[in-house]
Design a protein around this motif. Structure first.
Motif, PDB file in Angstrom:
ATOM      1  N   LEU A 265       0.863  -1.182   0.000  1.00 14.49           N
ATOM      2  CA  LEU A 265       0.000   0.000   0.000  1.00 14.49           C
ATOM      3  C   LEU A 265       0.906   1.240   0.000  1.00 14.49           C
ATOM      4  O   LEU A 265       1.050   1.923   1.007  1.00 14.49           O
ATOM      5  CB  LEU A 265      -0.921  -0.008   1.226  1.00 14.49           C
ATOM      6  N   PRO A 266       1.529   1.542  -1.146  1.00 11.55           N
ATOM      7  CA  PRO A 266       2.411   2.707  -1.215  1.00 11.55           C
ATOM      8  C   PRO A 266       1.653   4.011  -0.946  1.00 11.55           C
ATOM      9  O   PRO A 266       0.431   4.069  -1.133  1.00 11.55           O
ATOM     10  CB  PRO A 266       2.936   2.683  -2.657  1.00 11.55           C
ATOM     11  N   VAL A 267       2.365   5.038  -0.531  1.00 15.32           N
ATOM     12  CA  VAL A 267       1.766   6.352  -0.283  1.00 15.32           C
ATOM     13  C   VAL A 267       1.004   6.805  -1.532  1.00 15.32           C
ATOM     14  O   VAL A 267       1.497   6.692  -2.653  1.00 15.32           O
ATOM     15  CB  VAL A 267       2.838   7.388   0.104  1.00 15.32           C
ATOM     16  N   GLY A 268      -0.223   7.293  -1.315  1.00 13.05           N
ATOM     17  CA  GLY A 268      -1.056   7.793  -2.404  1.00 13.05           C
ATOM     18  C   GLY A 268      -1.900   6.734  -3.086  1.00 13.05           C
ATOM     19  O   GLY A 268      -2.605   7.029  -4.043  1.00 13.05           O
ATOM     20  N   THR A 269      -1.875   5.500  -2.594  1.00 10.34           N
ATOM     21  CA  THR A 269      -2.662   4.447  -3.224  1.00 10.34           C
ATOM     22  C   THR A 269      -3.768   3.954  -2.296  1.00 10.34           C
ATOM     23  O   THR A 269      -3.752   4.185  -1.092  1.00 10.34           O
ATOM     24  CB  THR A 269      -1.790   3.235  -3.627  1.00 10.34           C
ATOM     25  N   SER A 270      -4.723   3.268  -2.904  1.00  6.26           N
ATOM     26  CA  SER A 270      -5.846   2.681  -2.180  1.00  6.26           C
ATOM     27  C   SER A 270      -6.010   1.250  -2.642  1.00  6.26           C
ATOM     28  O   SER A 270      -5.592   0.889  -3.743  1.00  6.26           O
ATOM     29  CB  SER A 270      -7.140   3.437  -2.496  1.00  6.26           C
ATOM     30  N   ARG A 271      -6.643   0.448  -1.794  1.00  2.00           N
ATOM     31  CA  ARG A 271      -6.941  -0.927  -2.186  1.00  2.00           C
ATOM     32  C   ARG A 271      -7.991  -1.517  -1.276  1.00  2.00           C
ATOM     33  O   ARG A 271      -8.291  -0.971  -0.224  1.00  2.00           O
ATOM     34  CB  ARG A 271      -5.693  -1.785  -2.245  1.00  2.00           C
ATOM     35  N   GLU A 272      -8.511  -2.636  -1.715  1.00  2.00           N
ATOM     36  CA  GLU A 272      -9.489  -3.376  -0.942  1.00  2.00           C
ATOM     37  C   GLU A 272      -8.763  -4.478  -0.179  1.00  2.00           C
ATOM     38  O   GLU A 272      -7.743  -4.981  -0.628  1.00  2.00           O
ATOM     39  CB  GLU A 272     -10.536  -3.964  -1.879  1.00  2.00           C
ATOM     40  N   ALA A 273      -9.292  -4.807   0.988  1.00  2.35           N
ATOM     41  CA  ALA A 273      -8.724  -5.870   1.811  1.00  2.35           C
ATOM     42  C   ALA A 273      -9.836  -6.412   2.693  1.00  2.35           C
ATOM     43  O   ALA A 273     -10.955  -5.897   2.680  1.00  2.35           O
ATOM     44  CB  ALA A 273      -7.578  -5.331   2.651  1.00  2.35           C
ATOM     45  N   SER A 274      -9.525  -7.441   3.454  1.00  2.57           N
ATOM     46  CA  SER A 274     -10.530  -7.967   4.375  1.00  2.57           C
ATOM     47  C   SER A 274      -9.859  -8.486   5.632  1.00  2.57           C
ATOM     48  O   SER A 274      -8.695  -8.877   5.628  1.00  2.57           O
ATOM     49  CB  SER A 274     -11.354  -9.069   3.714  1.00  2.57           C
ATOM     50  N   VAL A 275     -10.624  -8.452   6.695  1.00  2.00           N
ATOM     51  CA  VAL A 275     -10.237  -9.065   7.959  1.00  2.00           C
ATOM     52  C   VAL A 275     -11.400  -9.976   8.313  1.00  2.00           C
ATOM     53  O   VAL A 275     -12.483  -9.503   8.644  1.00  2.00           O
ATOM     54  CB  VAL A 275     -10.002  -8.009   9.065  1.00  2.00           C
ATOM     55  N   GLY A 276     -11.186 -11.267   8.161  1.00  2.00           N
ATOM     56  CA  GLY A 276     -12.278 -12.211   8.366  1.00  2.00           C
ATOM     57  C   GLY A 276     -13.392 -11.916   7.377  1.00  2.00           C
ATOM     58  O   GLY A 276     -13.168 -11.839   6.178  1.00  2.00           O
ATOM     59  N   GLU A 277     -14.591 -11.691   7.887  1.00  2.00           N
ATOM     60  CA  GLU A 277     -15.757 -11.396   7.053  1.00  2.00           C
ATOM     61  C   GLU A 277     -15.891  -9.908   6.729  1.00  2.00           C
ATOM     62  O   GLU A 277     -16.741  -9.515   5.944  1.00  2.00           O
ATOM     63  CB  GLU A 277     -17.026 -11.850   7.772  1.00  2.00           C
ATOM     64  N   ILE A 278     -15.087  -9.074   7.348  1.00  2.00           N
ATOM     65  CA  ILE A 278     -15.219  -7.622   7.181  1.00  2.00           C
ATOM     66  C   ILE A 278     -14.437  -7.162   5.959  1.00  2.00           C
ATOM     67  O   ILE A 278     -13.218  -7.339   5.878  1.00  2.00           O
ATOM     68  CB  ILE A 278     -14.738  -6.883   8.448  1.00  2.00           C
ATOM     69  N   GLN A 279     -15.154  -6.561   5.006  1.00  2.00           N
ATOM     70  CA  GLN A 279     -14.540  -6.031   3.796  1.00  2.00           C
ATOM     71  C   GLN A 279     -14.121  -4.589   4.061  1.00  2.00           C
ATOM     72  O   GLN A 279     -14.921  -3.794   4.538  1.00  2.00           O
ATOM     73  CB  GLN A 279     -15.515  -6.094   2.627  1.00  2.00           C
ATOM     74  N   LEU A 280     -12.876  -4.263   3.742  1.00  2.00           N
ATOM     75  CA  LEU A 280     -12.314  -2.947   4.026  1.00  2.00           C
ATOM     76  C   LEU A 280     -11.840  -2.241   2.766  1.00  2.00           C
ATOM     77  O   LEU A 280     -11.502  -2.879   1.767  1.00  2.00           O
ATOM     78  CB  LEU A 280     -11.110  -3.084   4.968  1.00  2.00           C
ATOM     79  N   LEU A 281     -11.781  -0.920   2.868  1.00  2.00           N
ATOM     80  CA  LEU A 281     -11.139  -0.063   1.875  1.00  2.00           C
ATOM     81  C   LEU A 281     -10.019   0.650   2.608  1.00  2.00           C
ATOM     82  O   LEU A 281     -10.236   1.226   3.678  1.00  2.00           O
ATOM     83  CB  LEU A 281     -12.136   0.963   1.327  1.00  2.00           C
ATOM     84  N   LEU A 282      -8.818   0.593   2.066  1.00  2.00           N
ATOM     85  CA  LEU A 282      -7.656   1.227   2.689  1.00  2.00           C
ATOM     86  C   LEU A 282      -7.103   2.311   1.779  1.00  2.00           C
ATOM     87  O   LEU A 282      -7.091   2.146   0.558  1.00  2.00           O
ATOM     88  CB  LEU A 282      -6.561   0.189   2.953  1.00  2.00           C
TER      89      LEU A 282
END
Length: 147
Positions: A60-77
């Motif tokens: 996750l370099p500076v200035g970037t975004s991505r999707e990820a998950s922790v268990g069942e929880i979907q995240l945007l970083l």
């Protein structure tokens, strides 16, 4: 043909109860006065909730975004600075569709809502509430989120 007073009273009583029930149901449909689209809804994990390692910071370099998950929880970083990462729920606040990470914003493909990468606040589209945010940090070489 004349209607009896008892039938009229029963009709009026039944109509008043129906109207009161309808008003009670609709009162729950409004937006709370304390809610503000400019301030993100922060998910408050339990005080004993552990930090979860999500991914290596190098992914996750500076200035970037991505999707990820922790268990069942979907995240945007989104990583806005070397030591600053933002984490949001990937569930759209409009109708619950899955929001995706794009280069300039988070976007909901269902109805076109767009959200700010650093605050989760809606910028356009039908969503009126910000994405729920989670505490996030970079610890060593790892992006961590408390969920």
């Amino acid at each position: 043909m004349t209607q009896s007073p008892c039938a009229r009273r029963r009709f009026l009583h039944t109509s008043a109860l129906g109207a009161a029930a309808g008003a009670a149901v609709l009162s729950g449909c409004g937006v709370p006065e304390s809610a503000s689209p400019s301030s993100p809804a922060v998910e408050t994990p339990p005080s004993d909730a552990p930090w979860s390692d999500v991914l290596p910071a190098a992914e996750l370099p500076v200035g970037t975004s991505r999707e990820a998950s922790v268990g069942e929880i979907q995240l945007l970083l989104h990583r806005s600075e070397e030591a600053t990462v933002h984490a949001f729920s990937a569930v759209c606040t409009h109708q619950g569709c899955a929001v995706a990470a794009e280069q300039e914003r988070f976007a909901c493909p269902c109805h076109g809502s767009l959200f700010n990468l650093q605050t989760g606040a809606p910028e356009s589209g039908p969503a009126q509430e910000p994405l729920a945010s989670y505490p996030a940090e970079i610890s060593g070489d790892t992006v961590r989120v408390r969920v």
